[in-house]
Write a protein that holds these residues in place. Structure first.
Motif, PDB file in Angstrom:
ATOM      1  N   UNK A 103     -13.857 -17.780  12.304  1.00 24.24           N
ATOM      2  CA  UNK A 103     -13.227 -16.983  13.360  1.00 24.24           C
ATOM      3  C   UNK A 103     -12.079 -17.747  14.004  1.00 24.24           C
ATOM      4  N   UNK A 104     -12.280 -19.051  14.173  1.00 25.09           N
ATOM      5  CA  UNK A 104     -11.297 -19.881  14.880  1.00 25.09           C
ATOM      6  C   UNK A 104      -9.941 -19.863  14.179  1.00 25.09           C
ATOM      7  N   UNK A 105      -9.964 -20.152  12.873  1.00 24.52           N
ATOM      8  CA  UNK A 105      -8.688 -20.240  12.169  1.00 24.52           C
ATOM      9  C   UNK A 105      -8.109 -18.873  11.852  1.00 24.52           C
ATOM     10  N   UNK A 106      -8.959 -17.835  11.802  1.00 28.58           N
ATOM     11  CA  UNK A 106      -8.442 -16.491  11.566  1.00 28.58           C
ATOM     12  C   UNK A 106      -7.483 -16.089  12.681  1.00 28.58           C
ATOM     13  N   UNK A 107      -7.903 -16.323  13.912  1.00 26.24           N
ATOM     14  CA  UNK A 107      -7.045 -16.003  15.062  1.00 26.24           C
ATOM     15  C   UNK A 107      -5.772 -16.837  15.026  1.00 26.24           C
ATOM     16  N   UNK A 108      -5.914 -18.124  14.788  1.00 23.61           N
ATOM     17  CA  UNK A 108      -4.764 -19.025  14.792  1.00 23.61           C
ATOM     18  C   UNK A 108      -3.759 -18.653  13.709  1.00 23.61           C
ATOM     19  N   UNK A 109      -4.231 -18.364  12.497  1.00 24.38           N
ATOM     20  CA  UNK A 109      -3.316 -18.038  11.402  1.00 24.38           C
ATOM     21  C   UNK A 109      -2.555 -16.745  11.684  1.00 24.38           C
ATOM     22  N   UNK A 110      -3.242 -15.762  12.242  1.00 21.71           N
ATOM     23  CA  UNK A 110      -2.582 -14.493  12.547  1.00 21.71           C
ATOM     24  C   UNK A 110      -1.581 -14.655  13.683  1.00 21.71           C
ATOM     25  N   UNK A 111      -1.976 -15.359  14.731  1.00 19.65           N
ATOM     26  CA  UNK A 111      -1.060 -15.547  15.867  1.00 19.65           C
ATOM     27  C   UNK A 111       0.191 -16.312  15.454  1.00 19.65           C
ATOM     28  N   UNK A 112       0.031 -17.322  14.602  1.00 17.50           N
ATOM     29  CA  UNK A 112       1.195 -18.088  14.134  1.00 17.50           C
ATOM     30  C   UNK A 112       2.093 -17.239  13.235  1.00 17.50           C
ATOM     31  N   UNK A 113       1.474 -16.370  12.416  1.00 18.76           N
ATOM     32  CA  UNK A 113       2.259 -15.492  11.542  1.00 18.76           C
ATOM     33  C   UNK A 113       3.010 -14.439  12.351  1.00 18.76           C
ATOM     34  N   UNK A 114       2.392 -13.966  13.432  1.00 17.34           N
ATOM     35  CA  UNK A 114       3.072 -13.025  14.325  1.00 17.34           C
ATOM     36  C   UNK A 114       4.277 -13.700  14.987  1.00 17.34           C
ATOM     37  N   UNK A 115       4.063 -14.947  15.409  1.00 14.24           N
ATOM     38  CA  UNK A 115       5.096 -15.660  16.159  1.00 14.24           C
ATOM     39  C   UNK A 115       6.351 -15.916  15.333  1.00 14.24           C
ATOM     40  N   UNK A 116       6.175 -16.191  14.033  1.00 12.17           N
ATOM     41  CA  UNK A 116       7.366 -16.494  13.222  1.00 12.17           C
ATOM     42  C   UNK A 116       7.811 -15.314  12.350  1.00 12.17           C
ATOM     43  N   UNK A 117       7.204 -14.141  12.564  1.00 16.55           N
ATOM     44  CA  UNK A 117       7.680 -12.928  11.913  1.00 16.55           C
ATOM     45  C   UNK A 117       7.120 -12.642  10.533  1.00 16.55           C
ATOM     46  N   UNK A 118       6.207 -13.477  10.041  1.00 15.55           N
ATOM     47  CA  UNK A 118       5.619 -13.198   8.716  1.00 15.55           C
ATOM     48  C   UNK A 118       4.726 -11.956   8.756  1.00 15.55           C
ATOM     49  N   UNK A 119       4.103 -11.725   9.893  1.00 14.98           N
ATOM     50  CA  UNK A 119       3.235 -10.556  10.072  1.00 14.98           C
ATOM     51  C   UNK A 119       3.868  -9.646  11.118  1.00 14.98           C
ATOM     52  N   UNK A 120       4.168  -8.416  10.695  1.00 13.60           N
ATOM     53  CA  UNK A 120       4.862  -7.481  11.574  1.00 13.60           C
ATOM     54  C   UNK A 120       3.907  -6.379  12.041  1.00 13.60           C
ATOM     55  N   UNK A 121       4.213  -5.721  13.141  1.00 12.68           N
ATOM     56  CA  UNK A 121       3.346  -4.656  13.679  1.00 12.68           C
ATOM     57  C   UNK A 121       2.983  -3.619  12.623  1.00 12.68           C
ATOM     58  N   UNK A 122       1.716  -3.228  12.598  1.00 14.99           N
ATOM     59  CA  UNK A 122       1.238  -2.228  11.656  1.00 14.99           C
ATOM     60  C   UNK A 122       1.091  -2.714  10.233  1.00 14.99           C
ATOM     61  N   UNK A 123       1.251  -4.023  10.009  1.00 12.59           N
ATOM     62  CA  UNK A 123       1.225  -4.587   8.668  1.00 12.59           C
ATOM     63  C   UNK A 123      -0.173  -4.664   8.068  1.00 12.59           C
ATOM     64  N   UNK A 124      -0.190  -5.058   6.792  1.00 12.74           N
ATOM     65  CA  UNK A 124      -1.452  -5.221   6.069  1.00 12.74           C
ATOM     66  C   UNK A 124      -1.686  -6.700   5.787  1.00 12.74           C
ATOM     67  N   UNK A 125      -2.837  -7.194   6.213  1.00 12.86           N
ATOM     68  CA  UNK A 125      -3.228  -8.579   5.968  1.00 12.86           C
ATOM     69  C   UNK A 125      -3.999  -8.627   4.655  1.00 12.86           C
TER      70      UNK A 125
END
Length: 453
Positions: A45-67
């Motif tokens: 759980x710990x790294x799941x949140x961190x990886x997603x938040x970091x991807x959001x911050x640098x634009x790799x993960x965009x709103x409504x995207x698929x992980x």
């Protein structure tokens, strides 16, 4: 009022619990960091949140995207929780050795699950590494997590898990022991702890079929060490970027059987219901006991919940099928007790060879006793039939009595297993057991091998 804004705020601050009976032979204080208290029931759980938040911050993960991620199940669960809260879709790619419970849980929290074969090379297009990458390239507005090489994985444990352990032990920790899979936990925690005290020893638990231990000791990536194994969540056939071997003081390997047996022991002896990698960690800890002194404080991390393994390590039938159940097999009746109710398949002297072959195929057996009105008079096995066929292509239409061998020896239920084993020879592949009720059962070499502990 004291409440969390959403479930993600409950991640972390998991308890340290003293282990007692199961580590009685270790002369040190042993504490378990029980990560099943996280909302997704695992350390991931710990790294799941961190990886997603970091991807959001640098634009790799965009709103409504698929992980999209390849996972043994626990990372997928952590990602699913974040995806629900933040509004993303999730595709989890898993190998077919993972427990059904893990797959069902992921589907229950909205993930699409794609299952891939285990026994293929990482570069094989069918492997869960390859399928994950392919799906990411084919799916619009998607992000491939790649927990193995995503350094936010280790960073999460550097920022959270390591400081928690240091604070909970008041800086007295001397050893950290953890199973190694992606490498994020051991590297993140290890980096933080060694920065606080370089003398803290970091030990990794590996499994047979994985490359970590030999690579750490020799620098050689030995493909001969790679083969399929049962233990879940630890070991790899690749070298993830998250594994920082310079932080690790050593590895010890644990067998599939020991990992499974000790997973059950933790529940029965410590009342802590945790998963397969925890069992591997405890057995590994016991293998390392000469490294610990009375004043040492050893922290071992329990990755996930036992609820994900109720159909496997916590299932007697599953354990028994793999020879993992610690049962005392001393007599013939012990070997057959789990299938004693099955009918003995026989063939009569005047039946055709084709009938015996059909029965072997139907019941998936290799040996059949031959009977007539007086009882057992012979036997046939697949080797006999093969040799007969090579000598005479028309053998299928001949009566069994023309190709049968000697009858199988017959023993009583109470015959010692050592005596039964002596009856197996190059010429004899089975033994019959007299059930003392007018019927018989068969013991094969496979049964004897399966009873070996």
């Amino acid at each position: 009022m004291d409440f969390s804004k959403n479930i993600l705020e409950t991640i972390g601050n998991t308890p340290l619990v003293k282990l007692n009976k199961i580590v009685a032979e270790i002369d040190a204080l042993v504490l378990a960091k029980v990560e099943t208290f996280n909302p997704g029931n695992s350390v991931k759980d710990r790294m799941a949140v961190k990886m997603i938040e970091d991807a959001e911050a640098d634009g790799r993960l965009k709103p409504g995207g698929t992980i999209i991620e390849g996972t043994s199940g626990n990372t997928g669960m952590g990602l699913a929780l974040v995806a629900i809260i933040k509004g993303y879709k999730l595709i989890c790619v898993m190998s077919d050795k993972q427990s059904k419970e893990k797959m069902d849980i992921l589907r229950a929290v909205g993930a699409k699950v794609v299952v891939c074969p285990t026994d293929v090379e990482p570069t094989d297009p069918r492997s869960y590494y390859s399928v994950s990458k392919r799906l990411a390239s084919e799916t619009p507005n998607s992000w491939y997590v790649n927990q193995y090489d995503n350094m936010s994985n280790a960073l999460a444990h550097y920022e959270q898990t390591g400081p928690e352990i240091w604070k909970q032990t008041e800086g007295k920790i001397t050893h950290f022991v953890v199973g190694v899979g992606t490498g994020g936990t051991i590297s993140g925690v290890g980096k933080y702890l060694k920065e606080q005290n370089p003398n803290i020893k970091i030990w990794g638990i590996d499994t047979y079929g994985s490359v970590f231990k030999k690579y750490h000791e020799t620098g050689i990536f030995d493909e001969n060490e790679i083969y399929s194994y049962i233990t879940e969540g630890i070991g790899e056939d690749i070298l993830p970027k998250n594994v920082d071997f310079s932080l690790i003081d050593g590895f010890t390997k644990v067998t599939d059987k020991d990992a499974a047996v000790y997973t059950r022991k933790i529940a029965l002896e410590e009342a802590i219901f945790v998963g397969n990698s925890a069992g591997a960690c405890i057995k590994g800890l016991l293998q390392l006991k000469e490294h610990f002194k009375p004043d040492d404080v050893v922290v071992v991390l329990f990755h996930d919940s036992g609820s994900r393994y109720v159909g496997k390590m916590f299932n007697d039938d599953w354990m028994r099928e793999r020879g993992f159940l610690e049962e005392n097999v001393t007599k013939a009746e012990d070997v057959i007790k789990d299938h004693i109710d099955k009918q003995l398949i026989v063939v009569r002297t005047e039946e055709l060879v084709s009938h015996a072959i059909e029965r072997m195929r139907k019941y998936k057996i290799s040996q059949i006793p031959v009977v007539d009105i007086n009882g057992f008079v012979g036997s046939v096995d697949e080797t006999d039939l093969f040799r007969s066929y090579v000598a005479d292509k028309n053998v299928a239409e001949k009566p069994i009595k023309e190709v049968m061998g000697k009858p199988f020896p017959i023993v009583k239920l109470g015959t010692p297993i050592e005596e039964v084993s002596k009856l197996f020879t190059k010429e004899n592949d089975a033994v019959l057991v007299d059930l003392e009720n007018g019927s018989h059962h068969i013991i094969t070499k496979y049964d004897i091998i399966g009873s070996i502990k």
